[in-house]
Design an enzyme around this catalytic site. Sequence first.
Site, PDB file in Angstrom:
ATOM      1  N   GLU A   1      53.924  30.321  37.285  1.00 12.32           N
ATOM      2  CA  GLU A   1      53.251  31.605  37.081  1.00 12.32           C
ATOM      3  C   GLU A   1      51.753  31.349  37.168  1.00 12.32           C
ATOM      4  OE1 GLU A   1      54.625  34.426  37.028  1.00 12.32           O
ATOM      5  OE2 GLU A   1      56.714  33.819  36.854  1.00 12.32           O
TER       6      GLU A   1
ATOM      7  N   CYS B   1      45.714  37.001  33.668  1.00 17.54           N
ATOM      8  CA  CYS B   1      46.045  36.607  35.039  1.00 17.54           C
ATOM      9  C   CYS B   1      46.224  37.799  35.967  1.00 17.54           C
ATOM     10  CB  CYS B   1      47.293  35.729  35.060  1.00 17.54           C
ATOM     11  SG  CYS B   1      48.760  36.498  34.341  1.00 17.54           S
TER      12      CYS B   1
END
Length: 453
Positions: free
Chosen positions: A207, A241
């Site tokens: 991720e 993110c």
Amino acid sequence: MEQMVKSQKQFFLSNKTKPYRFRRKQLEKLKAMLQTYENDIYDALKKDLNKSKHEALTTEIGILYAEINFTLKHLKKWMDKQEVPSPLTHKGTSSYIVYEPYGCTLIMAPWNYPLQLSILPAIGAIAAGNTVVLKPSELTPHTSKLLKRMVENTFDADFFTVVEGDKTISEQLLHERFDYIFFTGSTQVGKIIMEKASKHLTPVTLELGGKSPAIVDKECQLKLAAKRIVWGKFTNAGQTCVAPDYVYVQEKIHHKFVNELKKQIISLYGKKPLQNKDYVRIVNKEHFDRLLGFLNKDQVVYGGKSDSVSLKIEPTIVHNISLNDQVMQEEIFGPILPILSFSTLDEIIPTIQQNEKPLALYYFGSAKKKENKLIESISFGGGCINDTLYHLANPHLPFGGVGHSGIGAYHGQYSFETFSHRKSILSQTTMFDIPVRYPGRKLAHVIAKRLLK
């Protein structure tokens, strides 16, 4: 560490982790652990990042409660074998898929959401029947220490344990032969994780991040678009993110949009955000200095002030930006928002396509045709129409990147599937035997040709 991994593998091979009742009990214990230590969690997140209780609840703890509840509700169904059809050539067989846990899993968590991004993957690993070694980030030491204490006081170390430490500890962990590695962090480190995992052919989920664009069309609801972009960008001081990394705004509404952004920043963070006791700080001095290096005072249209003692940087808007400026060369990961203009989507789609695939994309507008064009033309992990960040809080949607922004996805059932191997089983009848597959039989070739073509 070798002994730790060995002990977890032995525990896994005892088959204790596989029954539904065991998995459910561990998830219930995980939820009870969060409830017991909730006030300690608030304190740790405040010390590490200056997160308010509201932000800690909505972006960290609350998401975990929702994920555990969702998993408990659906786990039994997810664990059921999945029956699939068999073709005519397989007459007499039954076929199905069994979801099998990998074994001993390693979860490496980042610092920006140090609780959520540690425990959320662990929920999927536990639900799938694995053991867990969790490595939290050393950059948020209070949360890391608390995670270790919580887990040690709740779980058997042979099932779930926390290993604290710096880069050296991470490297030592990666020398061990885990059955699955789940990493959340930068693309640069993700490449290292993948390289290390390749030595044992260990499957991974990565991720990662990237420069996620927001595109604001002239047909949007301008005030709402500005409010949701400000919220998505400056939550956690931009250390998210999937935060909008930069904004492309249609040139006809550029000036109005920038003015509305300023109003929304004041509305959410006050006229003096550096004095706002609930405004999140930058994680450390290194990242603080890196962010300040992006700022050119001639490009700052709003904000730009900072405090090196509290490590806070105001929500900042910069404009008159070119794609060659440093701020557009790497993921910002902080409270700085570049604004660029465009005239038509055809002008910016090729530009976005030429960059690495982003983790998220956000479009604000009411034209369905344009919305579909963006979704079909640009590859990205996931995103929102007329919002930011919200897609990651829907457990029915897989969350993950593509290419440089990540490999694999999780959340909800997708977490369970990520930490499970799909084992294919075909059960053949012994009541009869179709001769067409065997050589030397009369008409076998003719029959096979009809069946297979």
